[in-house]
Design a protein around this motif. Structure first.
Motif, PDB file in Angstrom:
ATOM      1  N   UNK A   1      10.038 -31.687   9.407  1.00 49.79           N
ATOM      2  CA  UNK A   1      10.695 -31.796  10.618  1.00 49.79           C
ATOM      3  C   UNK A   1      12.067 -31.526  10.644  1.00 49.79           C
ATOM      4  N   UNK A   2      12.568 -30.784  11.827  1.00 46.85           N
ATOM      5  CA  UNK A   2      14.118 -30.605  11.818  1.00 46.85           C
ATOM      6  C   UNK A   2      14.776 -32.163  11.832  1.00 46.85           C
ATOM      7  N   UNK A   3      14.093 -33.084  12.498  1.00 44.33           N
ATOM      8  CA  UNK A   3      14.962 -34.336  12.477  1.00 44.33           C
ATOM      9  C   UNK A   3      15.187 -34.968  10.812  1.00 44.33           C
ATOM     10  N   UNK A   4      14.008 -34.454  10.140  1.00 45.62           N
ATOM     11  CA  UNK A   4      14.340 -34.940   8.563  1.00 45.62           C
ATOM     12  C   UNK A   4      15.302 -34.010   7.907  1.00 45.62           C
ATOM     13  N   UNK A   5      15.179 -32.840   8.168  1.00 39.33           N
ATOM     14  CA  UNK A   5      16.191 -31.778   7.514  1.00 39.33           C
ATOM     15  C   UNK A   5      17.737 -32.333   7.718  1.00 39.33           C
ATOM     16  N   UNK A   6      17.807 -32.707   9.244  1.00 39.16           N
ATOM     17  CA  UNK A   6      19.076 -32.956   9.651  1.00 39.16           C
ATOM     18  C   UNK A   6      19.776 -34.199   8.924  1.00 39.16           C
TER      19      UNK A   6
ATOM     20  N   UNK B   1      11.222 -39.589   8.220  1.00 39.14           N
ATOM     21  CA  UNK B   1      12.197 -40.583   7.267  1.00 39.14           C
ATOM     22  C   UNK B   1      12.861 -41.522   8.020  1.00 39.14           C
ATOM     23  N   UNK B   2      13.966 -41.680   8.268  1.00 40.90           N
ATOM     24  CA  UNK B   2      14.866 -42.974   9.128  1.00 40.90           C
ATOM     25  C   UNK B   2      14.891 -42.601  10.468  1.00 40.90           C
ATOM     26  N   UNK B   3      14.563 -41.429  11.120  1.00 36.29           N
ATOM     27  CA  UNK B   3      14.741 -41.165  12.337  1.00 36.29           C
ATOM     28  C   UNK B   3      13.441 -41.772  13.150  1.00 36.29           C
ATOM     29  N   UNK B   4      13.619 -42.366  14.236  1.00 36.68           N
ATOM     30  CA  UNK B   4      12.499 -42.958  15.068  1.00 36.68           C
ATOM     31  C   UNK B   4      12.586 -42.551  16.329  1.00 36.68           C
ATOM     32  N   UNK B   5      13.676 -41.989  16.775  1.00 33.92           N
ATOM     33  CA  UNK B   5      13.901 -41.522  18.400  1.00 33.92           C
ATOM     34  C   UNK B   5      14.710 -40.251  18.347  1.00 33.92           C
ATOM     35  N   UNK B   6      14.583 -39.564  19.307  1.00 33.15           N
ATOM     36  CA  UNK B   6      15.125 -38.255  19.439  1.00 33.15           C
ATOM     37  C   UNK B   6      15.511 -38.207  21.049  1.00 33.15           C
ATOM     38  N   UNK B   7      16.738 -38.177  21.401  1.00 31.46           N
ATOM     39  CA  UNK B   7      17.313 -38.332  22.864  1.00 31.46           C
ATOM     40  C   UNK B   7      18.048 -37.134  23.068  1.00 31.46           C
ATOM     41  N   UNK B   8      17.563 -36.297  24.261  1.00 28.15           N
ATOM     42  CA  UNK B   8      18.257 -35.143  24.885  1.00 28.15           C
ATOM     43  C   UNK B   8      19.331 -35.760  25.805  1.00 28.15           C
ATOM     44  N   UNK B   9      20.654 -35.636  25.563  1.00 27.81           N
ATOM     45  CA  UNK B   9      21.678 -35.829  26.505  1.00 27.81           C
ATOM     46  C   UNK B   9      22.548 -35.262  27.139  1.00 27.81           C
ATOM     47  N   UNK B  10      22.625 -35.116  28.194  1.00 27.09           N
ATOM     48  CA  UNK B  10      23.769 -34.162  28.889  1.00 27.09           C
ATOM     49  C   UNK B  10      25.174 -34.752  29.162  1.00 27.09           C
ATOM     50  N   UNK B  11      26.339 -34.282  28.685  1.00 28.54           N
ATOM     51  CA  UNK B  11      27.261 -34.782  28.781  1.00 28.54           C
ATOM     52  C   UNK B  11      28.115 -34.548  30.150  1.00 28.54           C
TER      53      UNK B  11
END
Length: 232
Positions: A94-99, A199-209
């Protein structure tokens, strides 16, 4: 009426026939096959025609699909966590893992084991060799060995991106949302928040500044920010 001599001849003939029958029966009993004796295989044109043998099986062997070797110059794919080799997209998980993956092996052979993404980025435009398992279309491949170093188990067990237990209490989604906003800056807002297990990732948030630029924020179960970057 038979004479005495005739009766003697008949009696002698009957006895002879009885003896002959007894001898034939004895010979047949001596020469017949032993039912307990095993029968050797009969080979016909090198194909064994032996009777089937039943019995308890020994150990069970798992069939493992063979791996393919790819070699060439490693290139970046469309996203930060994507890499291409010999026109085939390599799948490291998963991308979240690779990052966010920690150091796993010294794939670039520079004597220092760095986080996975740093190792892969340092190999871009460099010759590499990978042992992979291609998908049905042949344009995507799971990576198992990179530059002769094991990346993951070829049986498919013990995936390197299995979720990691932090040991602490999990943060509620509201706390995770606030942490993602704080990471991007004042005026930001979360447009999407989803659970991830990599891995250590449990959440992914999409945030607009505040300027309308979209960012991707990866967070642990405790709400700690693990990665922040502009959305690809």
């Amino acid at each position: 009426m038979p004479t005495t001599t005739s009766r003697r001849r008949l009696t002698t003939g009957a006895v002879a026939l009885a003896v002959a029958a007894l001898l034939a029966l004895t010979a047949w009993l001596l020469m017949r096959p032993d039912p307990e004796e095993s029968v050797a295989p009969v080979v016909v044109d090198e194909v064994s025609a032996a009777p089937p043998v039943s019995g308890q099986a020994g150990t069970t062997q798992e069939q493992i699909e063979a791996l393919d070797r790819l070699s060439g110059s490693l290139r970046h794919g469309g996203d930060t966590a994507e890499f291409v080799l010999d026109d085939i997209e390599l799948d490291f998980g998963p991308d979240a893992w690779v990052l966010t993956a920690p150091a796993t092996a010294d794939f670039n052979r520079n004597g220092t084991v760095e986080p996975l993404l740093a190792e892969l980025q340092s190999l871009v435009d460099q010759p590499v060799t990978a042992m992979v398992r291609l998908d049905e279309d042949g344009d995507d491949a799971d990576v198992f060995v990179l530059n002769d170093l094991t990346y993951r188990d070829s049986t498919g067990a013990n995936l390197p991106w299995q979720p990691v237990e932090t040991g602490g209490s999990a943060a509620p989604s509201a706390t995770v949302r606030e942490a993602a906003i704080d990471a991007v800056g004042a005026g930001a807002k979360v447009t999407e928040l989803e659970r991830v297990r990599a891995g250590r990732v449990a959440w992914e948030a999409t945030v607009v500044d505040a300027q309308g630029v979209e960012h991707s924020v990866l967070l642990g179960a405790d709400g700690v920010v693990l990665d922040l970057r502009r959305a690809d």
